[in-house]
Design a protein around this motif. Structure first.
Motif, PDB file in Angstrom:
ATOM      1  N   SER A   6     -48.491  88.577 -20.025  1.00 56.44           N
ATOM      2  CA  SER A   6     -49.295  87.367 -20.168  1.00 56.44           C
ATOM      3  C   SER A   6     -49.658  86.830 -18.792  1.00 56.44           C
ATOM      4  O   SER A   6     -48.917  86.036 -18.207  1.00 56.44           O
ATOM      5  CB  SER A   6     -48.523  86.313 -20.964  1.00 56.44           C
ATOM      6  OG  SER A   6     -48.186  86.809 -22.234  1.00 56.44           O
ATOM      7  N   GLY A   7     -50.766  87.262 -18.290  1.00 57.79           N
ATOM      8  CA  GLY A   7     -51.202  86.814 -16.982  1.00 57.79           C
ATOM      9  C   GLY A   7     -52.681  87.040 -16.786  1.00 57.79           C
ATOM     10  O   GLY A   7     -53.295  87.869 -17.458  1.00 57.79           O
ATOM     11  N   LYS A   8     -53.251  86.304 -15.862  1.00 59.32           N
ATOM     12  CA  LYS A   8     -54.679  86.436 -15.559  1.00 59.32           C
ATOM     13  C   LYS A   8     -54.916  87.685 -14.728  1.00 59.32           C
ATOM     14  O   LYS A   8     -54.109  88.056 -13.891  1.00 59.32           O
ATOM     15  CB  LYS A   8     -55.152  85.188 -14.807  1.00 59.32           C
ATOM     16  CG  LYS A   8     -56.644  85.126 -14.581  1.00 59.32           C
ATOM     17  CD  LYS A   8     -57.046  83.805 -13.930  1.00 59.32           C
ATOM     18  CE  LYS A   8     -56.542  83.700 -12.515  1.00 59.32           C
ATOM     19  NZ  LYS A   8     -57.023  82.493 -11.829  1.00 59.32           N
ATOM     20  N   GLY A   9     -56.027  88.361 -14.976  1.00 60.54           N
ATOM     21  CA  GLY A   9     -56.414  89.524 -14.201  1.00 60.54           C
ATOM     22  C   GLY A   9     -56.060  90.848 -14.837  1.00 60.54           C
ATOM     23  O   GLY A   9     -56.486  91.903 -14.348  1.00 60.54           O
ATOM     24  N   LYS A  10     -55.294  90.836 -15.916  1.00 63.02           N
ATOM     25  CA  LYS A  10     -54.916  92.082 -16.579  1.00 63.02           C
ATOM     26  C   LYS A  10     -56.161  92.732 -17.201  1.00 63.02           C
ATOM     27  O   LYS A  10     -57.059  92.068 -17.675  1.00 63.02           O
ATOM     28  CB  LYS A  10     -53.869  91.830 -17.656  1.00 63.02           C
ATOM     29  CG  LYS A  10     -52.607  91.141 -17.138  1.00 63.02           C
ATOM     30  CD  LYS A  10     -51.911  91.980 -16.074  1.00 63.02           C
ATOM     31  CE  LYS A  10     -50.635  91.303 -15.594  1.00 63.02           C
ATOM     32  NZ  LYS A  10     -49.932  92.094 -14.566  1.00 63.02           N
ATOM     33  N   LYS A  60     -53.487  70.166 -21.718  1.00 60.99           N
ATOM     34  CA  LYS A  60     -54.212  71.136 -20.907  1.00 60.99           C
ATOM     35  C   LYS A  60     -54.540  72.390 -21.707  1.00 60.99           C
ATOM     36  O   LYS A  60     -55.680  72.871 -21.717  1.00 60.99           O
ATOM     37  CB  LYS A  60     -53.383  71.512 -19.666  1.00 60.99           C
ATOM     38  CG  LYS A  60     -54.121  72.451 -18.702  1.00 60.99           C
ATOM     39  CD  LYS A  60     -55.384  71.806 -18.174  1.00 60.99           C
ATOM     40  CE  LYS A  60     -56.103  72.705 -17.188  1.00 60.99           C
ATOM     41  NZ  LYS A  60     -57.380  72.135 -16.739  1.00 60.99           N
ATOM     42  N   THR A  61     -53.534  72.950 -22.393  1.00 60.56           N
ATOM     43  CA  THR A  61     -53.772  74.126 -23.221  1.00 60.56           C
ATOM     44  C   THR A  61     -54.777  73.811 -24.308  1.00 60.56           C
ATOM     45  O   THR A  61     -55.661  74.619 -24.623  1.00 60.56           O
ATOM     46  CB  THR A  61     -52.453  74.612 -23.842  1.00 60.56           C
ATOM     47  OG1 THR A  61     -51.564  74.978 -22.791  1.00 60.56           O
ATOM     48  CG2 THR A  61     -52.686  75.818 -24.724  1.00 60.56           C
ATOM     49  N   PHE A 100     -51.683  80.707 -18.144  1.00 56.24           N
ATOM     50  CA  PHE A 100     -52.971  80.895 -17.479  1.00 56.24           C
ATOM     51  C   PHE A 100     -54.070  80.302 -18.347  1.00 56.24           C
ATOM     52  O   PHE A 100     -53.885  80.045 -19.538  1.00 56.24           O
ATOM     53  CB  PHE A 100     -53.241  82.380 -17.194  1.00 56.24           C
ATOM     54  CG  PHE A 100     -53.286  83.252 -18.431  1.00 56.24           C
ATOM     55  CD1 PHE A 100     -54.468  83.500 -19.107  1.00 56.24           C
ATOM     56  CD2 PHE A 100     -52.124  83.847 -18.909  1.00 56.24           C
ATOM     57  CE1 PHE A 100     -54.509  84.303 -20.228  1.00 56.24           C
ATOM     58  CE2 PHE A 100     -52.147  84.660 -20.036  1.00 56.24           C
ATOM     59  CZ  PHE A 100     -53.343  84.892 -20.698  1.00 56.24           C
ATOM     60  N   ASP A 101     -55.222  80.072 -17.715  1.00 56.24           N
ATOM     61  CA  ASP A 101     -56.389  79.550 -18.417  1.00 56.24           C
ATOM     62  C   ASP A 101     -57.050  80.700 -19.169  1.00 56.24           C
ATOM     63  O   ASP A 101     -57.522  81.661 -18.552  1.00 56.24           O
ATOM     64  CB  ASP A 101     -57.359  78.927 -17.411  1.00 56.24           C
ATOM     65  CG  ASP A 101     -58.542  78.233 -18.088  1.00 56.24           C
ATOM     66  OD1 ASP A 101     -58.900  78.609 -19.212  1.00 56.24           O
ATOM     67  OD2 ASP A 101     -59.122  77.322 -17.465  1.00 56.24           O
ATOM     68  N   VAL A 102     -57.085  80.624 -20.489  1.00 50.75           N
ATOM     69  CA  VAL A 102     -57.625  81.726 -21.278  1.00 50.75           C
ATOM     70  C   VAL A 102     -59.095  81.978 -20.963  1.00 50.75           C
ATOM     71  O   VAL A 102     -59.575  83.114 -21.079  1.00 50.75           O
ATOM     72  CB  VAL A 102     -57.436  81.467 -22.783  1.00 50.75           C
ATOM     73  CG1 VAL A 102     -55.963  81.478 -23.144  1.00 50.75           C
ATOM     74  CG2 VAL A 102     -58.077  80.148 -23.210  1.00 50.75           C
TER      75      VAL A 102
END
Length: 723
Positions: free
Chosen positions: A262-266, A324-325, A286-288
């Motif tokens: 679960s991370g950005k950039g994958k 935020k989510t 992360f921001d979806v």
């Protein structure tokens, strides 16, 4: 079971699709555009044709137990027919309704074992889901589906199946997934592995590696391992080292399924066939939307011109600690409206959105259709229980888990709203329970709460600057609860320019936009019209010695309420200005806009309607201390910190004293998301605040009552009428 002589029916349906000129469509609740259907066969070829309605139920395929023992030709012919159904689906009559079972849904019902270890039953909610997915999958301008729903609908299961189905039949495809947690993503992957191992042999592609992989499932030929002696023999014969002696009849599918943390950039730089994001409404790591910007190029070619892959997001929105989510997934939802597309015929996100409320998780009847009335009754009884206990946080959590409307999904925790969320939630429930026809709440006199909202648009009767008329319509941008008795009321004084004639009756707050948009980005423009208190209309309310309506009578108020609201984001801000001008002319009221940039004021001036922009009321000059009477009159006002604090104060007073008689659910929903720091995205709330600021001149109007014949709702004698 059936023997070799028993096979599938002679008739096999072949699906024909046409998105430019559909053969037919159907409306799916929660999906905002009609779903395309393939061409129907003659009714006599529908499954269950000729049966009584009570017997029109879905039945799975009856597969012969001895199929492997059949002759090769007959067995292959039979399996070919199964593949035909997998690709084309079937038309059924179920409970008297024409039901198209898509090929994927047919396969899911017949061969996919769920996490519980059983085959799925036919359920109305699943039927709707697969129809919507097929529409998104076949639409060349759609990247996929944003699926937001209540709990326990099994959408994660269906999404996992869709990835497996695609990878198992599409050569060289790659399906990837992410989740709110890496462990959850791995759990989902292992669910696919278990279900794959239970697929019948004629549908199961050969898999490379272990029968229970933990990271990657690859539909390819197994590796061939040679002994040392075998390698020496092949070398002596001049064969390439490692060359297989096994000859397969067909090429391998080489489809792939895996998961990432679960991370950005994958998955950046990959080429994906399907990407599944599970529970984006709960992801805080992360921001979806930022991750979606990474994934989109992996699903397209030629700079995004050609979409070659699809995505599916499945989520509930619950157990959140901050907004935020919630704001992230709400932004995705807003950008996936299929009715709002850019010049490329795509939504901002590229996806289409789909919402199913809690009834689609409820028990079904013997045909598979949900018992909706029973579900709603249970939900509203539970809601009343929370209300009686005044457990508002518990109520908000329950409604996010068992939503009736999409607004329930995006309801933030109480600590994220500064406008008395308990009062807002109570009024919203009163209005929406009535709208859904489940009895609802009652007024103090025993009458049912009525929403009384009409949607529509204002239009010129004879071109720009003429009189204005109201056109009702289900997709109208304006929500109206009360119309003026004297529409298009204006008068003209010495300068020859029209002036609004109903200013003593109404105020209008505006939160405008000031620049062109790109692909619908940016906040919306909004306007709210407020009807001032009018003692000639509200004759049945008690007034105290402070000239205020007594608390026990506030629910009776007709005036002293918002009567119209508007929100939209046109590409050109002048379109917004014209929409607002038409409403201002129709109601005969001057707008009071937020003027941090001021384009709307300039536009009104240039078009001869400067008097339809209101001067700043004296009580709002909280940020001009020491300059009263000296400062030049200002039309509208900038959103300075004192002004923001002032309209928040007025909004709070409104919620406390008048929310009990408010009819505008759209305004209540926006209030519910307002935390004081997110003003740039709470456009209706800001517009409502400016409408209340505009009403602060009322005590000055009262001083002029004896001098003006147009006070107390009586307009001045009309002069030359420009409109």
């Amino acid at each position: 079971m059936a023997g070799e002589a028993e096979g599938l029916e002679d008739y096999l349906y072949t699906a024909e699709w046409n998105f430019e000129d559909p053969y037919g469509t159907t409306a799916i609740e929660g999906f905002e555009i009609p779903v395309n259907l393939p061409k129907k066969p003659p009714r006599k070829y529908f499954k269950n044709y000729g049966k009584k309605v009570k017997n029109q139920k879905f039945k799975r395929e009856s597969i012969p137990n001895n199929l492997k023992d059949w002759s090769d030709d007959k067995r292959d012919a039979y399996v070919d027919k199964l593949y035909h159904k997998r690709n084309n689906g079937e038309w059924w009559l179920i409970k008297g309704k024409e039901i198209y079972i898509t090929g994927r849904f047919w396969f899911y019902l017949n061969f996919w074992q769920t996490e519980a270890g059983v085959l799925p039953q036919f359920r109305e909610g699943d039927y709707c889901f697969f129809l919507v997915w097929e529409h998104c999958f076949l639409d060349k301008e759609c990247y996929g589906l944003l699926d937001i729903k209540g709990r326990r609908m099994g959408d994660t299961e269906k999404a996992l199946f869709l990835m497996w189905e695609f990878a198992s039949i599409t050569r060289n495809s790659w399906c990837g997934m992410q989740n709110v947690k890496e462990d959850d993503a791995q759990d989902n992957f292992l669910r696919i592995v278990v279900a794959h191992n239970k697929i019948p042999w004629y549908f199961k592609p050969i898999m490379k590696g272990r029968s229970a992989p933990t990271k990657v499932m690859l539909f390819d030929y197994p590796e061939v391992i040679y002994s040392h002696k075998k390698l020496e023999d092949k070398k002596n014969k001049g064969e390439l080292e490692g060359q297989s002696d096994i000859h397969y009849k067909y090429d391998a599918i080489r489809g792939r399924i895996d998961f990432e943390s679960s991370g950005k950039g994958k998955y950046d730089g990959k080429r994906l066939g399907i990407w599944h994001l599970d529970e984006p409404g709960k992801i805080e790591a992360f921001d979806v939307n930022e991750q979606w910007a990474v994934i989109k190029p992996a699903l397209a070619l030629s700079n995004g011109k050609i979409i070659v892959g699809k995505t599916i997001w499945t989520t509930t929105v619950e157990d959140i600690e901050t907004s935020k989510t919630l704001e992230n997934i709400k932004k995705t939802w807003d950008g996936s409206d299929p009715n709002k597309r850019n010049d490329n015929n795509r939504t901002t996100t590229g996806m289409y959105r789909y919402f199913r409320n809690c009834v689609y998780a409820h028990e079904v009847d013997e045909w598979g259709f949900h018992k909706k009335e029973e579900c709603l009754t249970m939900v509203f009884n539970t809601i009343k229980g929370f209300e009686e206990l005044t457990d508002w946080d518990g109520l908000a959590s329950f409604q996010r888990k068992h939503p009736i409307t999409i607004e329930d999904v995006f309801r933030p925790p109480h600590n994220e709203c500064i406008l008395y969320p308990a009062l807002l939630d109570r009024r919203k429930i009163q209005l929406e329970t009535d709208k859904n026809g489940i009895g609802g709440d009652f007024e103090a006199d025993g009458s049912r709460v009525k929403n009384r909202i009409i949607t529509g648009d204002f239009v010129w009767t004879n071109g720009f600057g003429s009189q204005v008329q109201w056109l009702p319509g289900p997709k109208g941008k304006w929500h109206v609860s009360r119309f003026p008795k004297n529409p298009n009321n204006c008068f003209v004084l010495g300068d020859g320019l029209p002036r609004p004639g109903n200013d003593p009756l109404y105020t209008m707050g505006v939160d405008p936009v000031d620049h062109m948009t790109e692909d619908g980005q940016g906040s919306d423009g909004a306007a709210v019209i407020y009807e001032r208190f009018n003692s000639f209309i509200d004759t049945n309310v008690a007034i105290n010695d402070k000239d205020e309506v007594e608390e026990f009578d506030r629910w009776k108020l007709i005036t002293s309420n918002f009567v119209a609201d508007f929100v939209d984001r046109p590409d050109d801000p002048t379109e917004l200005f014209e929409e607002i001008l038409m409403a201002a002319i129709y109601y005969g009221v001057a707008i009071f806009p937020e003027t941090n940039r001021g384009s709307i004021v300039v536009w009104f001036n240039e078009n001869g309607f400067k008097h339809y922009v209101k001067h700043r009321p004296e009580p709002t000059r909280v940020d001009t201390a020491g300059k009263k009477g000296k400062k030049k009159k200002e039309r509208g006002t900038k959103a300075s910190k004192p002004i923001i604090n002032l309209y928040i104060q007025e909004l709070k007073k409104y919620v406390v004293h008048r929310i009990v008689s408010t009819r505008h659910v759209r305004i209540i929903n926006d209030f519910r998301l307002f935390n004081g720091k997110n003003r740039t995205v709470r456009d209706l709330t800001v517009a409502a605040g400016f409408a209340l600021l505009s009403d602060m001149d009322q005590k000055y109007l009262k001083k002029k009552e004896k001098k003006n014949t147009w006070s107390k709702g009586m307009p001045v004698k009309k002069r030359k009428h420009r409109l």
